[in-house]
Design an enzyme around this catalytic site. Sequence first.
Site, short mmCIF file in Angstrom:
data_model
loop_
_atom_site.label_atom_id
_atom_site.label_comp_id
_atom_site.label_asym_id
_atom_site.label_seq_id
_atom_site.Cartn_x
_atom_site.Cartn_y
_atom_site.Cartn_z
CE1 TYR A 30 7.72 -39.20 -18.39
CE2 TYR A 30 9.49 -39.76 -19.94
CZ TYR A 30 8.76 -40.03 -18.77
OH TYR A 30 8.80 -41.28 -18.36
NE ARG B 240 -5.38 3.28 3.66
CZ ARG B 240 -5.23 3.51 2.62
NH1 ARG B 240 -4.85 4.65 1.87
NH2 ARG B 240 -6.11 2.90 1.56
CB CYS C 181 5.79 -41.19 -13.32
SG CYS C 181 6.55 -42.40 -12.51
N GLY D 228 -8.27 -7.32 4.35
CA GLY D 228 -9.06 -7.52 5.73
C GLY D 228 -8.29 -8.02 6.80
CG MET E 123 -2.75 -6.14 8.33
SD MET E 123 -2.14 -6.47 10.09
CE MET E 123 -0.78 -7.71 9.59
CE LYS F 3 -3.85 -0.51 2.41
NZ LYS F 3 -4.36 -0.94 3.80
CB SER G 262 9.92 -43.48 -15.17
OG SER G 262 8.69 -42.43 -14.81
CG HIS H 288 -14.41 -10.42 4.04
ND1 HIS H 288 -14.66 -11.67 4.20
CD2 HIS H 288 -13.16 -9.91 4.33
CE1 HIS H 288 -13.63 -12.16 4.89
NE2 HIS H 288 -12.87 -11.33 4.84
NE ARG I 254 -5.92 -4.46 -3.25
CZ ARG I 254 -6.55 -4.54 -1.93
NH1 ARG I 254 -5.82 -4.37 -1.00
NH2 ARG I 254 -7.88 -4.90 -1.97
P1 ADP Z 1 -8.03 -2.30 3.75
O1 ADP Z 1 -6.42 -2.56 3.54
O2 ADP Z 1 -8.84 -3.08 4.53
O3 ADP Z 1 -8.72 -1.91 2.52
P2 ADP Z 1 -7.35 0.76 4.10
O4 ADP Z 1 -6.46 1.10 4.90
O5 ADP Z 1 -7.42 0.67 2.34
O6 ADP Z 1 -7.84 -0.84 4.48
O7 ADP Z 1 -8.67 1.55 4.35
C1 ADP Z 1 -10.00 1.15 4.70
C2 ADP Z 1 -10.82 2.35 4.05
O8 ADP Z 1 -10.62 3.49 4.53
C3 ADP Z 1 -10.58 2.39 2.51
O9 ADP Z 1 -11.90 2.42 1.76
C4 ADP Z 1 -9.78 3.57 2.01
O10 ADP Z 1 -10.24 3.88 1.01
C5 ADP Z 1 -10.49 4.33 3.35
N1 ADP Z 1 -9.25 5.11 3.85
C6 ADP Z 1 -8.05 4.97 4.14
N2 ADP Z 1 -7.40 6.10 4.38
C7 ADP Z 1 -8.29 7.01 4.09
C8 ADP Z 1 -7.88 8.63 4.05
N3 ADP Z 1 -6.88 8.97 4.51
N4 ADP Z 1 -9.14 9.23 3.61
C9 ADP Z 1 -10.38 8.75 3.39
N5 ADP Z 1 -10.37 7.35 3.34
C10 ADP Z 1 -9.38 6.53 3.50
MG MG Z 2 -7.84 -0.73 0.88
#
Ligand code: ADP
Ligand code: MG
Length: 883
Positions: free
Chosen positions: A860, A96, A840, A105, A107, A26, A773, A468, A352
């Site tokens: 092979y 984040r 094999c 999901g 972290m 990220k 083989s 999710h 990503r």
């Molecule tokens: P995950 O890895 O679970 O997607 P994120 O860190 O990407 O967690 O964040 C969760 C949500 O919060 C996402 O929808 C993201 O876009 C939003 N978000 C994260 N940082 C900000 C920010 N600085 N301003 C507004 N929304 C944010």
């Molecule tokens: Mg995210």
Amino acid sequence: MTKWAYNFGGGTAEGETGLKNLLGGKGANLAEMANLGLPVPPGFTLTTEVCTAFYDNNQSYPEELTDQVEASLAKLERETGKGFGDKANPLLVSVRSGARASMPGMMDTVLNLGLNDDTAEGLAKLSGDRRFALDSYRRFITMYSNVVLGMHHHTFEDILDTYKDDRGYRLDTELTADDWASLISDYKSAVKKALGEDFPQDPKAQLWGAIDAVFGSWMNDRAKVYRRLQDIPASWGTAVNVQAMVFGNMGDTSATGVAFTRDPSTGKKAYYGEFLINAQGEDVVAGIRTPQTLTKIAREEMGDLEPSMEEALPEVYAQLAAVFDDLEKHYRDMQDIEFTVERGKLWMLQTRTGKRTARAALKIAVDMASEGMISEDEAVMRVEPGSLDQLLHPTLDPDAPRDVIATGLPASPGAAIGVVVFSSDEAEMRAKGGEKVILVRVETSPEDIHGMHAAQAIVTARGGMTSHAAVVARGMGRPCVSGAGDIRIDYATQQFTAAGRVVRAGDTVTVDGSSGQVLAGEAKMIQPEMSGEFATLMAWADRARTLKVRTNAETPLDVQTAKDFGAEGIGLCRTEHMFFEASRLGYFREMILAEDEQGRRAALDKILPVQRDDFAAIFRIMGDLPCTIRLLDPPLHEFLPHSEYDVKAVSEATGLSVGALMARAEELHETNPMLGHRGCRLGISYPEIYEMQARAILEAQVVVGKETGTMPIAEIMIPLISSAKELEILAGKIAAVAAQIDGEPQYIIGTMIELPRAALRAADIAKTAEFFSFGTNDLTQTTFGLSRDDSGRFLPDYVAQGIMEKDPFVTLDQEGVGDLIQIAAERGRSTRKDLKMGICGEHGGDPASIEFCHRAGLSYVSCSPYRVPIARLAAGQAAINSI
Ligand code: ADP
Ligand code: MG
Ligand code: MG
């Protein structure tokens, strides 16, 4: 001094690009987007090295970290023109997590950090929208209390629900600023009551609390499970991103959304995503409100009534579409994106490489190569061979009747049949007991990962295409129907109702993730076929590879399937499987029970025509492709009846007394059958068995050769050779048989290398053997001195303690078993330059092992029919990798 914090934003970022290992996925991509000049809220990233240092040093931070965080925060304040904790003009941030590999999901993120009783009022004045400010504050209290303070989010949801019920509110959007103010005070009381302490008001304390929580979550159970499933080492660590907040919840020109630059389910080249007006962060994914579509076309296709983003916010949409194209060009791959619109201004929050189904991976790779974005070799490298498994299994027959109980979104394609369960623990438990289960939940959360993994398919009542459940199911290759709104689940009574019908836990259903349907009972399936992009990509892989791919098969059905999947021969035809069929087992038992050689020959004479027909059927299918046929391998007692009931039945059929049968079984009993009287040792004791088999093979060859005009290619393989002498003797007997057959049968003779001694004596053995083989299942057992059937008790400990990296029966042990293979290959070729060599064992279908076979210079690999395409792709990748 080590640099622990990297700043980004305002069109630049610290550090070079592509620092994924250091900044996490990220953080690295936020930096990269900032460098590309895309609108990214500024912030800073604490590196994965902080996490590693933290766990290496008794969970304490490096000394300079505090100062570096202070410095980065000060820079962020300058960049945004706001102050952290400033009552009049507060800077708010998100905290984040972000590991090297995306861990969806796993972290937890905290938004709106920096809010307290004072700054919330400041934000209210500044934005001119008190409701928004208090809405943000209550979200912050909920998230922070959950993620950092460890309280259950239900606590807050319950307070909110009660409040709404009491006042007759239905939607959150109906609540006023005063409502939120009152709820905030209730929330704070709940925190105080649960923890005995006030909700932290000091922004710095909040920040460090959140940073601690992110680093702490690297070692929580969910993260550990995910890492284990995905093979992610704990040593990688996570980064922490601290980023200025932007707000999608500032009214009707604000929004938040997630998008893919192409359809992650089908691979179609079309923007794909969902958004919510006046919402923040996770609202889209959490499935609280039903999101709207991104594009007009998608809205029309889904028959949605709410306007798409293209229609509701046309200017921002156009800007977003341009960003999608920039990002695809830059990363040269499909992207998964998070964005927020604050009062008409677009902000990019994440990009990503998008997870995708196998079908989408194929289509995207082939399309991008056709668009000239990547090369054909790169396209081959883009598809994970193991993922093809998803496409190689039966799907629902489109013509068969469907008893549809409920319909939801086609969130992850493929079909599956199983019994309904309502909890992840139960899914795991029943799957361990060998049952196929379908996990049915209102919605899923990261706590359900183990259950989703254990399930054949997942059904949720709530949530969209990016919920999710949908995201995780696609990543795992599980079919999924999400948001099946007509399903009413009652966890208490363990049943759901839909369209007036009741389905109980344990009932069988069929899930079709491709159409979004849930069907009652077992629906009819059809066999998959390779066409379109699948065929194109396979052709590119075939062009690249030098390893041939054969199959392990003995029934005509399997042989045909493998050939349709592109097998270039049979690497292992196990003749004993042919004896287990009821019609033949009788003759074979008669042979085993015979008193002397004459009796055995009489029984074998009855088996001969049957075996000849078996081989003829295989030769007919394989045409001019080589067929390696292994002579009898397992110990004879495996063919004798075991239970009292079977013994009686055999006694009646053969006329032998129960006593005589039991006595013979007793005679054949071995203490350690794996190392006992089996393989070529049977041929040495009872040459007539091998003579009959050789005759059956060669006579079938001559028959089919005459019939079709193409002489089948027969490779006769003798198992379990440990010395050259054994092979010499048996090869002589086979040659004598061949000499008696009219029509000039042609064959080559070879052996399985499955004992260490055979590997070491390969130079001698190759004097007789024209091919080797590698039977890597047994070679692994005999090299480790490890019985595969008993290893389940302790192998997991070995893997957990790092003594073995992987189960050596799944992925070839390259150091030990691989060394023996290399020794055998070298020594064998020193005697016979053109010695044909293949593998094999089960490893023949494992991509990592295939890569090894390529490097070892084998000719092979041979694998089960359904793994043939996987092996073709893996072999292509191995060749491309070694350029
Ligand atoms: P995950 O890895 O679970 O997607 P994120 O860190 O990407 O967690 O964040 C969760 C949500 O919060 C996402 O929808 C993201 O876009 C939003 N978000 C994260 N940082 C900000 C920010 N600085 N301003 C507004 N929304 C944010
Ligand atoms: Mg995210
Ligand atoms: Mg064997």
